[in-house]
Write a protein that holds these residues in place. Structure first.
Motif, PDB file in Angstrom:
ATOM      1  N   LEU A  29       0.944  -1.200   0.245  1.00 49.27           N
ATOM      2  CA  LEU A  29       0.026   0.099   0.044  1.00 49.27           C
ATOM      3  C   LEU A  29       0.933   1.205   0.096  1.00 49.27           C
ATOM      4  O   LEU A  29       0.521   2.209  -0.545  1.00 49.27           O
ATOM      5  N   GLU A  30       2.011   1.010   0.778  1.00 47.77           N
ATOM      6  CA  GLU A  30       2.861   2.389   0.962  1.00 47.77           C
ATOM      7  C   GLU A  30       3.635   2.472  -0.618  1.00 47.77           C
ATOM      8  O   GLU A  30       3.477   3.814  -1.088  1.00 47.77           O
ATOM      9  N   ILE A  31       3.929   1.458  -1.157  1.00 45.59           N
ATOM     10  CA  ILE A  31       4.559   1.516  -2.486  1.00 45.59           C
ATOM     11  C   ILE A  31       3.330   2.121  -3.610  1.00 45.59           C
ATOM     12  O   ILE A  31       3.740   2.957  -4.391  1.00 45.59           O
ATOM     13  N   LEU A  32       2.165   1.580  -3.407  1.00 42.40           N
ATOM     14  CA  LEU A  32       1.129   1.964  -4.287  1.00 42.40           C
ATOM     15  C   LEU A  32       0.879   3.595  -4.138  1.00 42.40           C
ATOM     16  O   LEU A  32       0.883   4.246  -5.215  1.00 42.40           O
ATOM     17  N   GLU A  33       0.887   4.014  -3.074  1.00 40.84           N
ATOM     18  CA  GLU A  33       0.862   5.475  -2.832  1.00 40.84           C
ATOM     19  C   GLU A  33       2.020   6.308  -3.569  1.00 40.84           C
ATOM     20  O   GLU A  33       1.509   7.207  -4.067  1.00 40.84           O
ATOM     21  N   LYS A  34       3.087   5.837  -3.255  1.00 39.65           N
ATOM     22  CA  LYS A  34       4.302   6.588  -3.655  1.00 39.65           C
ATOM     23  C   LYS A  34       4.349   6.422  -5.418  1.00 39.65           C
ATOM     24  O   LYS A  34       4.505   7.214  -5.952  1.00 39.65           O
ATOM     25  N   LYS A  35       3.991   5.236  -5.948  1.00 33.93           N
ATOM     26  CA  LYS A  35       3.469   5.076  -7.454  1.00 33.93           C
ATOM     27  C   LYS A  35       2.482   6.234  -7.992  1.00 33.93           C
ATOM     28  O   LYS A  35       2.707   6.792  -9.018  1.00 33.93           O
ATOM     29  N   LYS A  36       1.399   6.250  -7.297  1.00 27.33           N
ATOM     30  CA  LYS A  36       0.375   7.116  -7.293  1.00 27.33           C
ATOM     31  C   LYS A  36       0.901   8.648  -7.448  1.00 27.33           C
ATOM     32  O   LYS A  36       0.739   9.368  -8.217  1.00 27.33           O
ATOM     33  N   LYS A  37       1.604   9.092  -6.700  1.00 26.91           N
ATOM     34  CA  LYS A  37       2.149  10.334  -6.367  1.00 26.91           C
ATOM     35  C   LYS A  37       3.161  10.799  -7.565  1.00 26.91           C
ATOM     36  O   LYS A  37       3.052  11.898  -8.236  1.00 26.91           O
ATOM     37  N   ASP A  38       3.796   9.590  -7.954  1.00 26.57           N
ATOM     38  CA  ASP A  38       4.956   9.975  -8.956  1.00 26.57           C
ATOM     39  C   ASP A  38       4.011  10.156 -10.290  1.00 26.57           C
ATOM     40  O   ASP A  38       4.747  10.790 -11.344  1.00 26.57           O
ATOM     41  N   MET A  39       3.028   9.411 -10.413  1.00 25.75           N
ATOM     42  CA  MET A  39       2.330   9.425 -11.781  1.00 25.75           C
ATOM     43  C   MET A  39       1.689  10.843 -11.865  1.00 25.75           C
ATOM     44  O   MET A  39       1.527  11.231 -13.080  1.00 25.75           O
ATOM     45  N   GLU A  40       1.193  11.086 -10.794  1.00 26.26           N
ATOM     46  CA  GLU A  40       0.400  12.564 -10.514  1.00 26.26           C
ATOM     47  C   GLU A  40       1.532  13.966 -10.746  1.00 26.26           C
ATOM     48  O   GLU A  40       1.067  14.972 -11.312  1.00 26.26           O
ATOM     49  N   LEU A  41       2.715  13.762 -10.587  1.00 26.08           N
ATOM     50  CA  LEU A  41       3.875  14.875 -10.399  1.00 26.08           C
ATOM     51  C   LEU A  41       3.763  15.438 -11.677  1.00 26.08           C
ATOM     52  O   LEU A  41       3.590  16.733 -11.841  1.00 26.08           O
ATOM     53  N   PRO A  42       3.865  14.827 -13.122  1.00 30.28           N
ATOM     54  CA  PRO A  42       3.840  15.726 -14.248  1.00 30.28           C
ATOM     55  C   PRO A  42       2.662  16.510 -14.702  1.00 30.28           C
ATOM     56  O   PRO A  42       2.842  17.622 -14.999  1.00 30.28           O
ATOM     57  N   HIS A  43       1.584  15.730 -13.980  1.00 34.08           N
ATOM     58  CA  HIS A  43       0.261  16.960 -14.256  1.00 34.08           C
ATOM     59  C   HIS A  43       0.462  18.055 -13.320  1.00 34.08           C
ATOM     60  O   HIS A  43       0.048  19.030 -13.928  1.00 34.08           O
ATOM     61  N   ARG A  44       0.825  17.798 -12.132  1.00 27.70           N
ATOM     62  CA  ARG A  44       0.971  18.757 -11.187  1.00 27.70           C
ATOM     63  C   ARG A  44       1.996  19.895 -11.641  1.00 27.70           C
ATOM     64  O   ARG A  44       1.617  21.225 -11.656  1.00 27.70           O
ATOM     65  N   CYS A  45       3.113  19.478 -12.239  1.00 27.38           N
ATOM     66  CA  CYS A  45       4.121  20.466 -12.998  1.00 27.38           C
ATOM     67  C   CYS A  45       3.449  21.311 -14.044  1.00 27.38           C
ATOM     68  O   CYS A  45       3.649  22.545 -14.090  1.00 27.38           O
ATOM     69  N   LYS A  46       2.520  20.559 -14.821  1.00 34.21           N
ATOM     70  CA  LYS A  46       1.934  21.371 -15.858  1.00 34.21           C
ATOM     71  C   LYS A  46       0.936  22.327 -15.464  1.00 34.21           C
ATOM     72  O   LYS A  46       1.070  23.323 -15.870  1.00 34.21           O
ATOM     73  N   GLU A  47       0.326  21.812 -14.295  1.00 30.70           N
ATOM     74  CA  GLU A  47      -0.518  22.758 -13.796  1.00 30.70           C
ATOM     75  C   GLU A  47      -0.109  24.083 -13.093  1.00 30.70           C
ATOM     76  O   GLU A  47      -0.319  25.090 -13.609  1.00 30.70           O
TER      77      GLU A  47
END
Ligand code: SF4
Length: 173
Positions: free
Chosen positions: A133-151
């Motif tokens: 679950l911890e790894i899943l959370e980290k992977k989710k954040k990594d996936m969202e990072l490019p979107h956040r940077c774009k925003e």
């Protein structure tokens, strides 16, 4: 992104036996039973790879199961976590070196968490799922990072444009 919040609170598990002796599978079922009750954490065992977040694999990956294992993994949506349960899934275990096995899940798909033991104890399996679950959370954040940077970029260029317009307005241009 709201869906990701739900996935964190209620991750779904897919359990696949790639040729185990059934010992580790029984321990997984014990985790889901009333004694250990993994479901109290919102973790549900479901059979649909397209709706699963965590793949629990037991067994040394026989030739008959390896293609299905890869297909199940491919069908799971990103982000996903793979947990190899028992010595067989980790490295081949007692079946290591036999002509009909692939000696561990990581020879076919990437493994995130290893839970050793023959059979793996329910407590270790629960620890492995919590780690997953911890790894899943980290992977989710990594996936969202490019979107956040774009925003953020979009927001900063919008602000720059606004500042430029205000400046021109005050200069009377
Ligand atoms: S690790 Fe042991 S109990 Fe688990 S599948 Fe292999 S032989 Fe069976």
């Amino acid at each position: 992104m709201k869906l990701n919040g739900f996935r964190k609170k209620s991750p779904w598990i897919l359990h696949y036996n790639t040729g185990s002796c059934n010992g580790c599978d029984v321990e997984i079922l014990a985790c889901l039973g009333p004694k250990y009750d993994l479901e109290r954490f919102g973790i549900l065992n479901r059979g649909n790879p397209k709706q699963s977040d965590i793949l629990l694999v037991t067994g040394p990956v026989t030739k008959r199961t390896r293609d299905r294992l890869i297909r199940l993994y491919m069908e799971m949506p990103e982000p996903k976590v793979v947990v190899a349960i028992g010595a067989c899934a980790c490295s081949g275990g007692v079946f290591r070196g036999m002509y009909n096995v692939g000696n561990g899940v990581n020879n076919f798909i990437p493994v995130d968490v290893y839970v050793p033991g023959c059979a793996a104890r329910p407590e270790s399996i629960i620890d492995g799922v919590v780690k997953a679950l911890e790894i899943l959370e980290k992977k989710k954040k990594d996936m969202e990072l490019p979107h956040r940077c774009k925003e953020l970029k979009r927001e900063s260029s919008r602000r720059k444009l606004l500042a430029e317009c205000t400046r021109r307005y005050h200069e009377g241009r």
